[in-house]
Scaffold this motif. Sequence first.
Motif, mmCIF file in Angstrom:
data_model
loop_
_atom_site.group_PDB
_atom_site.id
_atom_site.type_symbol
_atom_site.label_atom_id
_atom_site.label_comp_id
_atom_site.label_asym_id
_atom_site.label_seq_id
_atom_site.Cartn_x
_atom_site.Cartn_y
_atom_site.Cartn_z
ATOM 1 N N ARG A 315 35.576 46.697 45.480
ATOM 2 C CA ARG A 315 34.919 47.286 44.308
ATOM 3 C C ARG A 315 35.888 47.353 43.126
ATOM 4 N N GLU A 316 37.132 47.735 43.394
ATOM 5 C CA GLU A 316 38.114 47.819 42.317
ATOM 6 C C GLU A 316 38.410 46.439 41.741
ATOM 7 N N VAL A 317 38.516 45.432 42.598
ATOM 8 C CA VAL A 317 38.767 44.064 42.126
ATOM 9 C C VAL A 317 37.622 43.600 41.237
ATOM 10 N N LEU A 318 36.383 43.847 41.663
ATOM 11 C CA LEU A 318 35.218 43.439 40.873
ATOM 12 C C LEU A 318 35.230 44.097 39.495
ATOM 13 N N ALA A 319 35.520 45.400 39.457
ATOM 14 C CA ALA A 319 35.541 46.116 38.176
ATOM 15 C C ALA A 319 36.611 45.547 37.249
ATOM 16 N N LEU A 320 37.788 45.231 37.794
ATOM 17 C CA LEU A 320 38.873 44.695 36.981
ATOM 18 C C LEU A 320 38.546 43.288 36.477
ATOM 19 N N LEU A 321 37.930 42.467 37.318
ATOM 20 C CA LEU A 321 37.551 41.118 36.896
ATOM 21 C C LEU A 321 36.527 41.173 35.768
ATOM 22 N N GLY A 324 38.042 41.461 32.548
ATOM 23 C CA GLY A 324 38.847 40.316 32.139
ATOM 24 C C GLY A 324 40.298 40.396 32.560
ATOM 25 N N LYS A 325 40.624 41.275 33.509
ATOM 26 C CA LYS A 325 42.002 41.433 33.961
ATOM 27 C C LYS A 325 42.391 40.340 34.969
ATOM 28 N N LYS A 326 43.671 40.027 34.972
ATOM 29 C CA LYS A 326 44.221 39.154 36.007
ATOM 30 C C LYS A 326 44.597 40.025 37.195
ATOM 31 N N VAL A 327 43.984 39.756 38.343
ATOM 32 C CA VAL A 327 44.097 40.669 39.487
ATOM 33 C C VAL A 327 44.683 39.944 40.692
ATOM 34 N N ALA A 328 45.596 40.620 41.369
ATOM 35 C CA ALA A 328 46.123 40.144 42.664
ATOM 36 C C ALA A 328 45.694 41.139 43.738
ATOM 37 N N LEU A 329 45.479 40.635 44.933
ATOM 38 C CA LEU A 329 45.073 41.474 46.062
ATOM 39 C C LEU A 329 46.094 41.317 47.174
ATOM 40 N N VAL A 330 46.646 42.437 47.644
ATOM 41 C CA VAL A 330 47.621 42.386 48.738
ATOM 42 C C VAL A 330 46.935 41.989 50.039
ATOM 43 N N ASN A 331 45.741 42.513 50.284
ATOM 44 C CA ASN A 331 44.992 42.169 51.501
ATOM 45 C C ASN A 331 44.536 40.717 51.456
ATOM 46 N N THR A 400 32.702 34.868 44.031
ATOM 47 C CA THR A 400 33.495 35.216 42.843
ATOM 48 C C THR A 400 34.848 35.782 43.240
ATOM 49 N N LEU A 401 34.838 36.664 44.222
ATOM 50 C CA LEU A 401 36.087 37.282 44.674
ATOM 51 C C LEU A 401 37.050 36.242 45.235
ATOM 52 N N ARG A 402 36.530 35.308 45.998
ATOM 53 C CA ARG A 402 37.406 34.308 46.636
ATOM 54 C C ARG A 402 38.020 33.352 45.619
ATOM 55 N N ASN A 403 37.369 33.190 44.465
ATOM 56 C CA ASN A 403 37.806 32.160 43.519
ATOM 57 C C ASN A 403 38.473 32.704 42.259
ATOM 58 N N SER A 404 38.665 34.027 42.157
ATOM 59 C CA SER A 404 39.097 34.598 40.879
ATOM 60 C C SER A 404 40.440 35.312 40.915
ATOM 61 N N LEU A 405 41.093 35.360 42.060
ATOM 62 C CA LEU A 405 42.344 36.124 42.161
ATOM 63 C C LEU A 405 43.549 35.270 41.779
ATOM 64 N N VAL A 406 44.624 35.953 41.347
ATOM 65 C CA VAL A 406 45.882 35.278 41.020
ATOM 66 C C VAL A 406 46.973 35.832 41.922
ATOM 67 N N ASP A 407 48.156 35.219 41.918
ATOM 68 C CA ASP A 407 49.260 35.762 42.720
ATOM 69 C C ASP A 407 49.874 36.954 41.987
#
Length: 600
Positions: A315-321, A324-331, A400-407
């Motif tokens: 949910r947090e990743v979706l809100a940040l995307l 327009g934020k660049k988001v990384a996920l540790v999990n 969307t989640l699988r294709n939008s994250l950055v390192d």
Amino acid sequence: MATLTDEQKAVVEAAKTGSHLKVVAFAGAGKTFTLVEVAKALAGKRILYLTFSKALAEEAKQKFGSLADVMTNHALAYKETGKPFAEKKRLRRSLFQARCQLAEDMPDLDCLLEWGFRNREEALFPVLETVNRFTQSEAETVTAEHIPEILRLKIEAEDERFDDFAACLVPLAQRAWELLVDPKASYPVSHDVYLKLYQLSRPQLPYDVILFDEAQDANPAMLGILLPQAARRIFVGDPHQQIYAWRGAVNAMDRLQGQELPLSQSFRFKEHIADEASELLRLFKGEERQVRGNPKPKQDGSTAILSRTNAGALREVLALLEQGKKVALVNKIEELTGALEAAYRLYLGQNPCHPEFSLFRSWQQLKLLIERFPSIAAQYRPYERLVEEYKDSIPKVCRTLRNSLVDEDSAEVVVSTAHRSKGREWDRVTLAEDFTGVTLAQENPTHRCVKLYPEEANLTYVAFTRARDTLVKGAFTEALERQKDLARALKAGKLQLCTPEIEAQARKAEPRVPEIEAQARKAEPRVPEVVVELPPGMYVNSLKDIEVLIGRRAEQDLLHPRTGKVLVEQGKIITRSTVKQLENEDFRIIGSTLAQTREV
């Protein structure tokens, strides 16, 4: 060269005495640094340093150099019991990858169909999860103690006897273990399988001293390897960071006889963060020692959002995307979206085929268990809210989640669950919205008592102590203060601690899940339907109505809607096979005919 604190000097001096030692170290207190100094003081001894993750082991190798053999727990066992599996290409990340093959080779799995599981593959989820718990234990064989707690809650909530369920499940788990460890077999196995085999072999390690880092997260299987050794043992850990009890972890320091010394000075975070951590531990864990902060911790401008659950992280990743934020996920994103897609399939009434969701018969059952049990609510309510908010957009959301994250190097914000944040640190940490579901203390107003949840307190402490400079509690602030008030009242003697006897009385007074489900069905708006009772049995006019009864005992004979034949006798368990007998029936015609009959 860094200067040792007085507490660290005391640990090094105690290590020279030759006795076992346990070092209780708060977050960021320089545990590994202290152990390197211990190894220097014991130069010439054969020293083994153990830690949990490969990344930590690689980092430790640089610090210890030739002072000690550095390895992970699994690496210790790999040569003896892991390599044969690797040579046959049988090692996998998860034991659940064996379920397709095992389903074909274990016909006795059919006994679990009477408990609501829809097929053998689905029945293997509780079987393999029980085997998982066994691999993390010190036991010689699989027993009912290894059945996951969530299954016990589910069975007892349905007013069924857990002992009857265990009598079916345990022999299946024992048989699955025998098949998995057969050296001639080809079933995939997890790394915990060969670690368990190593423990069962009772190895003797060729070391004078064993340094065991992060000892609070040791499972009994690992302790079964280390505690019988003749070597001197120095265990270091923070019992307040024990956050894996749900998968079998125990605080190893409780099992080790020896002198106990503290490391209370944290080098990670400022004093106000230390004060937050100290108050949390004092109120919810009874810890009297004060965590001490560092006026000038290192800073790099980093920021992170930590969630209580996987769904909360999504949910947090979706809100940040969306911002327009660049988001990384540790999990690992595949693990999180896989669980969300499984929740969505359960919502649709399909077979979720996933370890976390295959245990539930229906979405409605999951919702009812969420309302009843805080431990289930903490894990599953965020999924419930996410699925019911996005509904049929879930597949698109997951893509969307699988294709939008950055390192992480490119990210403006890092998102992680609190569990995965362990060992990490950021300048600014914000707690996600789902922390409002964390239960640290819960009042039973009827008995004027308070129940504390120490593992939830541990997880909250881990989240707090990831922040170096700024901790934003957000929506959790209000809920946390209410629970602090309960803990203060408990300490002041205004409320009593809930005892097991009080909790047992409270459970007896609670309505059972079948009763609640019946109330929920009455309250739900439903398409008008005709139910004709055919004494001395019961007629149900849709497959859906039968499916919700799978796994329960028939309160009266269940009759075929057209022929009147008894499908399930009174007192017998309704199984999936009952539904299969009716799959070819046209319920619209039957319902129309019966409605006309009743009108006459």
